[in-house]
Design an enzyme around this catalytic site. Structure first.
Site, short mmCIF file in Angstrom:
data_model
loop_
_atom_site.label_atom_id
_atom_site.label_comp_id
_atom_site.label_asym_id
_atom_site.label_seq_id
_atom_site.Cartn_x
_atom_site.Cartn_y
_atom_site.Cartn_z
N GLY A 115 0.79 -1.28 -0.03
CA GLY A 115 -0.01 0.05 0.08
C GLY A 115 0.75 1.28 0.15
N GLY A 167 5.39 4.33 -8.98
CA GLY A 167 6.47 3.29 -8.86
C GLY A 167 5.38 1.87 -9.01
CG HIS A 168 3.09 0.88 -5.63
ND1 HIS A 168 3.21 1.82 -4.78
CD2 HIS A 168 3.56 -0.17 -4.97
CE1 HIS A 168 3.98 1.43 -3.58
NE2 HIS A 168 4.24 0.21 -3.58
CD GLN A 186 6.96 -7.44 3.89
OE1 GLN A 186 6.26 -8.44 3.38
NE2 GLN A 186 7.66 -6.83 3.14
CG LEU A 202 -1.04 1.93 -4.12
CD1 LEU A 202 -2.13 1.51 -4.73
CD2 LEU A 202 -0.05 0.70 -4.02
O1 PAF Z 1 7.70 -5.10 -1.86
C1 PAF Z 1 6.67 -5.04 -1.19
O2 PAF Z 1 5.81 -4.25 -1.44
C2 PAF Z 1 6.33 -6.35 -0.47
O3 PAF Z 1 7.48 -6.66 0.32
C3 PAF Z 1 5.35 -7.45 -1.09
C4 PAF Z 1 6.26 -8.02 -2.08
C5 PAF Z 1 4.33 -7.03 -1.51
C6 PAF Z 1 5.43 -8.56 0.11
O4 PAF Z 1 4.82 -8.03 1.14
#
Ligand code: PAF
Length: 299
Positions: free
Chosen positions: A49, A54-55, A79, A51
């Site tokens: 999110g 780049g996204h 993570q 965003l």
């Molecule tokens: O690069 C990211 O935004 C995150 O590490 C991902 C790949 C969505 C995994 O949570």
């Protein structure tokens, strides 16, 4: 927006200007079944999110080659090795939805944590050395969390192709390794880094930079550009030293690593490296930024 929240929480799905929003795996999968049954292709853009352009460039790339585009927004707790980092990760869902609508994205998958993880769920994938180099040293456990959630997303969405940004270069190598190890039938595409006009790599974390930080942060892309212009395979260790000095001399910037690495193993590059990439991570003020540049590609 209140109505929107109630609606999609209630139904597990909602539809704004053709963007379908799913919060449950079941509802998403029912929808995707129709796409698969009619032999249409699915492109997945997984995100945390907040965003930015780049996204959106990943979504644009996915749109060129797929019939249905699924963007996932999930701030994946597994993570984040630092709970404070997880807490302060930017969350801008209303703005994200507007951007996805404007971009013509078909589906947003926005699950809650309980929809993705069972209590006390365990995960370990043997990714080898790649997990512990560079980012891995500074963010222990990070790539276990990344592979855990990406594996789940691949299983839920079953995309034909998944799109990731080059800014997270090491992440891309690790996801590629997972796909090879587990023989997951998905094609992976790495899309180029999007930069602000002054060179700063776009990142959701840039939101946290003060205006002073923002100026100092430019040393990362400036140094990568300097290395690109002066790149000479015989002189890699000298270049690395100079680059480290340039970044360390910048006020407000704490260098974590600068490496000129083999693009496949991420060990220091050598004469035989087919791909060479310069990668950097630094704290700018309180914000941790990463950036990289490909110096040699597919020799
Ligand atoms: O690069 C990211 O935004 C995150 O590490 C991902 C790949 C969505 C995994 O949570």
């Amino acid at each position: 927006m209140v109505i929107f929240n109630e609606l999609y929480n209630f139904a597990g799905f909602n539809n704004f200007n053709d963007l379908k929003i799913f919060t449950t795996k079941n509802n998403l999968q029912q929808h995707l079944l129709q796409i698969q049954d009619s032999h249409r292709t699915i492109g997945l853009v997984p995100t945390l999110g907040a965003l930015h352009q780049g996204h959106l460039s990943l979504i644009a790339q996915a749109q060129q080659y797929n019939d249905e585009i699924v963007c996932s927004i999930f701030v994946n707790p597994t993570q984040f090795n630092d709970p404070k980092d997880l807490e302060k990760y930017p969350r801008t869902i209303e703005h994200d939805i507007k951007l996805l609508e404007q971009a013509g994205c078909n589906v947003l998958f926005k699950p809650e944590v309980e929809e993705i993880y069972d209590d006390n769920e365990q995960w370990h994938l043997n990714i080898g050395e790649l997990e512990h180099l560079l980012e891995g040293k500074f963010r222990p456990g990070h790539y276990q969390g990344v592979t855990q959630v990406v594996y789940k997303l691949f299983n839920i969405v079953k995309p034909d192709t998944a799109y990731f940004g080059q800014k997270d270069y090491q992440q891309f190598l690790i996801i590629k390794k997972m796909v090879d190890l587990l023989k997951i039938p998905v094609q992976l595409v790495m899309c180029p880094i999007k930069r602000e006009p002054d060179g700063l790599a776009m990142s959701s974390r840039n939101i946290h930079l003060t205006s002073e930080d923002r100026k100092h942060a430019l040393i990362l892309s400036k140094t990568l550009n300097w290395v690109t212009s002066n790149f000479n395979i015989n002189n890699i260790s000298q270049l690395k030293k100079e680059a480290e000095l340039m970044i360390s001399n910048e006020p407000g910037v704490g260098l974590e690593y600068f490496e000129i690495a083999d693009g496949d193993t991420l060990h220091a590059a050598n004469q035989n490296s087919k791909n060479i990439v310069a990668l950097v991570a630094a704290k700018v003020g309180k914000t941790r930024l990463i950036d990289n540049v490909l110096l040699v590609h597919g020799r």
